[in-house]
Scaffold this motif. Structure first.
Motif, PDB file in Angstrom:
ATOM      1  N   ALA A  38       0.838  -1.205   0.000  1.00 41.54           N
ATOM      2  CA  ALA A  38       0.000   0.000   0.000  1.00 41.54           C
ATOM      3  C   ALA A  38       0.874   1.256   0.000  1.00 41.54           C
ATOM      4  O   ALA A  38       0.561   2.235  -0.691  1.00 41.54           O
ATOM      5  N   THR A  39       1.968   1.226   0.736  1.00 39.38           N
ATOM      6  CA  THR A  39       2.895   2.356   0.754  1.00 39.38           C
ATOM      7  C   THR A  39       3.573   2.497  -0.604  1.00 39.38           C
ATOM      8  O   THR A  39       3.668   3.606  -1.155  1.00 39.38           O
ATOM      9  N   LYS A  40       4.013   1.392  -1.148  1.00 43.88           N
ATOM     10  CA  LYS A  40       4.634   1.402  -2.485  1.00 43.88           C
ATOM     11  C   LYS A  40       3.667   1.954  -3.513  1.00 43.88           C
ATOM     12  O   LYS A  40       4.026   2.793  -4.346  1.00 43.88           O
ATOM     13  N   ASN A  41       2.415   1.530  -3.472  1.00 48.73           N
ATOM     14  CA  ASN A  41       1.413   1.994  -4.441  1.00 48.73           C
ATOM     15  C   ASN A  41       1.144   3.487  -4.303  1.00 48.73           C
ATOM     16  O   ASN A  41       0.975   4.191  -5.296  1.00 48.73           O
ATOM     17  N   ALA A  42       1.112   3.979  -3.075  1.00 46.92           N
ATOM     18  CA  ALA A  42       0.906   5.413  -2.856  1.00 46.92           C
ATOM     19  C   ALA A  42       2.055   6.216  -3.461  1.00 46.92           C
ATOM     20  O   ALA A  42       1.830   7.239  -4.112  1.00 46.92           O
ATOM     21  N   LEU A  43       3.277   5.759  -3.267  1.00 47.51           N
ATOM     22  CA  LEU A  43       4.435   6.459  -3.824  1.00 47.51           C
ATOM     23  C   LEU A  43       4.438   6.370  -5.350  1.00 47.51           C
ATOM     24  O   LEU A  43       4.769   7.344  -6.029  1.00 47.51           O
ATOM     25  N   ALA A  44       4.060   5.222  -5.894  1.00 49.31           N
ATOM     26  CA  ALA A  44       4.004   5.059  -7.349  1.00 49.31           C
ATOM     27  C   ALA A  44       2.955   5.988  -7.969  1.00 49.31           C
ATOM     28  O   ALA A  44       3.091   6.407  -9.113  1.00 49.31           O
ATOM     29  N   LYS A  45       1.931   6.330  -7.187  1.00 49.33           N
ATOM     30  CA  LYS A  45       0.863   7.225  -7.669  1.00 49.33           C
ATOM     31  C   LYS A  45       1.076   8.672  -7.216  1.00 49.33           C
ATOM     32  O   LYS A  45       0.160   9.489  -7.306  1.00 49.33           O
ATOM     33  N   ASP A  46       2.263   8.968  -6.706  1.00 49.27           N
ATOM     34  CA  ASP A  46       2.630  10.324  -6.285  1.00 49.27           C
ATOM     35  C   ASP A  46       1.729  10.868  -5.172  1.00 49.27           C
ATOM     36  O   ASP A  46       1.500  12.068  -5.082  1.00 49.27           O
ATOM     37  N   ASN A  47       1.252  10.003  -4.296  1.00 48.28           N
ATOM     38  CA  ASN A  47       0.310  10.407  -3.260  1.00 48.28           C
ATOM     39  C   ASN A  47       1.004  10.392  -1.891  1.00 48.28           C
ATOM     40  O   ASN A  47       0.992   9.381  -1.176  1.00 48.28           O
ATOM     41  N   ALA A  48       1.600  11.519  -1.529  1.00 51.22           N
ATOM     42  CA  ALA A  48       2.367  11.619  -0.282  1.00 51.22           C
ATOM     43  C   ALA A  48       1.485  11.422   0.951  1.00 51.22           C
ATOM     44  O   ALA A  48       1.906  10.768   1.912  1.00 51.22           O
ATOM     45  N   PRO A 148       7.872   3.053  -7.570  1.00 48.55           N
ATOM     46  CA  PRO A 148       7.614   3.984  -6.474  1.00 48.55           C
ATOM     47  C   PRO A 148       8.653   5.103  -6.372  1.00 48.55           C
ATOM     48  O   PRO A 148       8.440   6.081  -5.657  1.00 48.55           O
ATOM     49  N   PHE A 149       9.754   4.987  -7.093  1.00 49.90           N
ATOM     50  CA  PHE A 149      10.818   5.978  -6.977  1.00 49.90           C
ATOM     51  C   PHE A 149      10.662   7.153  -7.935  1.00 49.90           C
ATOM     52  O   PHE A 149      11.183   8.231  -7.688  1.00 49.90           O
ATOM     53  N   TYR A 150       9.916   6.948  -9.022  1.00 51.71           N
ATOM     54  CA  TYR A 150       9.677   8.029  -9.971  1.00 51.71           C
ATOM     55  C   TYR A 150       8.193   8.327 -10.167  1.00 51.71           C
ATOM     56  O   TYR A 150       7.843   9.341 -10.752  1.00 51.71           O
ATOM     57  N   GLY A 151       7.328   7.453  -9.718  1.00 49.35           N
ATOM     58  CA  GLY A 151       5.894   7.699  -9.823  1.00 49.35           C
ATOM     59  C   GLY A 151       5.452   7.945 -11.245  1.00 49.35           C
ATOM     60  O   GLY A 151       5.893   7.255 -12.168  1.00 49.35           O
ATOM     61  N   SER A 152       4.621   8.947 -11.441  1.00 47.39           N
ATOM     62  CA  SER A 152       4.039   9.217 -12.758  1.00 47.39           C
ATOM     63  C   SER A 152       5.087   9.622 -13.798  1.00 47.39           C
ATOM     64  O   SER A 152       4.848   9.486 -14.996  1.00 47.39           O
ATOM     65  N   MET A 153       6.236  10.097 -13.353  1.00 45.24           N
ATOM     66  CA  MET A 153       7.290  10.477 -14.303  1.00 45.24           C
ATOM     67  C   MET A 153       7.778   9.267 -15.097  1.00 45.24           C
ATOM     68  O   MET A 153       8.062   9.377 -16.287  1.00 45.24           O
ATOM     69  N   MET A 154       7.896   8.125 -14.431  1.00 50.05           N
ATOM     70  CA  MET A 154       8.343   6.888 -15.089  1.00 50.05           C
ATOM     71  C   MET A 154       7.681   5.696 -14.404  1.00 50.05           C
ATOM     72  O   MET A 154       8.356   4.822 -13.861  1.00 50.05           O
ATOM     73  N   TYR A 155       6.368   5.678 -14.441  1.00 57.69           N
ATOM     74  CA  TYR A 155       5.574   4.690 -13.700  1.00 57.69           C
ATOM     75  C   TYR A 155       5.988   3.255 -14.002  1.00 57.69           C
ATOM     76  O   TYR A 155       6.063   2.433 -13.100  1.00 57.69           O
TER      77      TYR A 155
END
Length: 167
Positions: A38-48, A148-155
């Protein structure tokens, strides 16, 4: 004959206790994995803000994990990795900047990868994924890359480096 029956009874009782303990450890490890995902998914979706909430759950899971249910080998790994997971999850839970959350997530992921490989208790297939741009790995519950490290920039930047079969 009585000695044999008593020894067999003790062996069976010990086996049942060990099996029950390992089932508790497996259940709680999988709950911990769910909070990590869930934390990984939040970061991948740019949701701090979502990462704040899910990391709190992860930190709580680590804090109350039933370590008495672990084998000696599992406990040895736990003693090395749990503190790192707890610290990084707590940092993500309080950090407002997604950039800073992602920095902590890498250290958290490294520890979770070691713990998950060592415990060998995942209920579902888990993928170890790697981003060559970030030079970092993470665990994913889906085969499709969710970075999760680049989110929407490089999903979808990354690749599967290892598949951990369900146990």
């Amino acid at each position: 004959m009585k000695k044999i029956i008593i020894m067999v009874a003790l062996f069976v009782a010990a086996s049942l206790t060990t099996n029950a303990q390992s089932m508790v450890a497996k259940r709680e490890h999988n709950n911990t994995l769910k909070a990590y995902f869930a934390t990984k998914n939040a970061l991948a979706k740019d949701n701090a803000s979502q990462a704040n909430e899910t990391a709190k759950i992860l930190a709580e899971n680590i804090a109350v994990f039933p370590i008495k249910t672990l084998t000696a080998a599992q406990l040895a790994v736990w003693n090395v990795e749990a503190g790192t997971i707890q610290k990084m999850a707590s940092t993500i839970a309080t950090e407002k900047s997604i950039k800073e959350q992602r920095k902590s997530f890498w250290t958290l992921s490294s520890a979770m990868i070691k713990l998950t490989k060592s415990f060998n208790m995942n209920d579902e297939v888990v993928y170890v994924q790697y981003c060559p741009m970030a030079k970092k790995s993470w665990l994913n519950e889906a085969e499709a890359v969710q970075n999760p490290f680049y989110g929407s920039m490089m999903y979808d930047c990354g690749e599967i480096t290892e598949t951990l079969a369900k146990k």
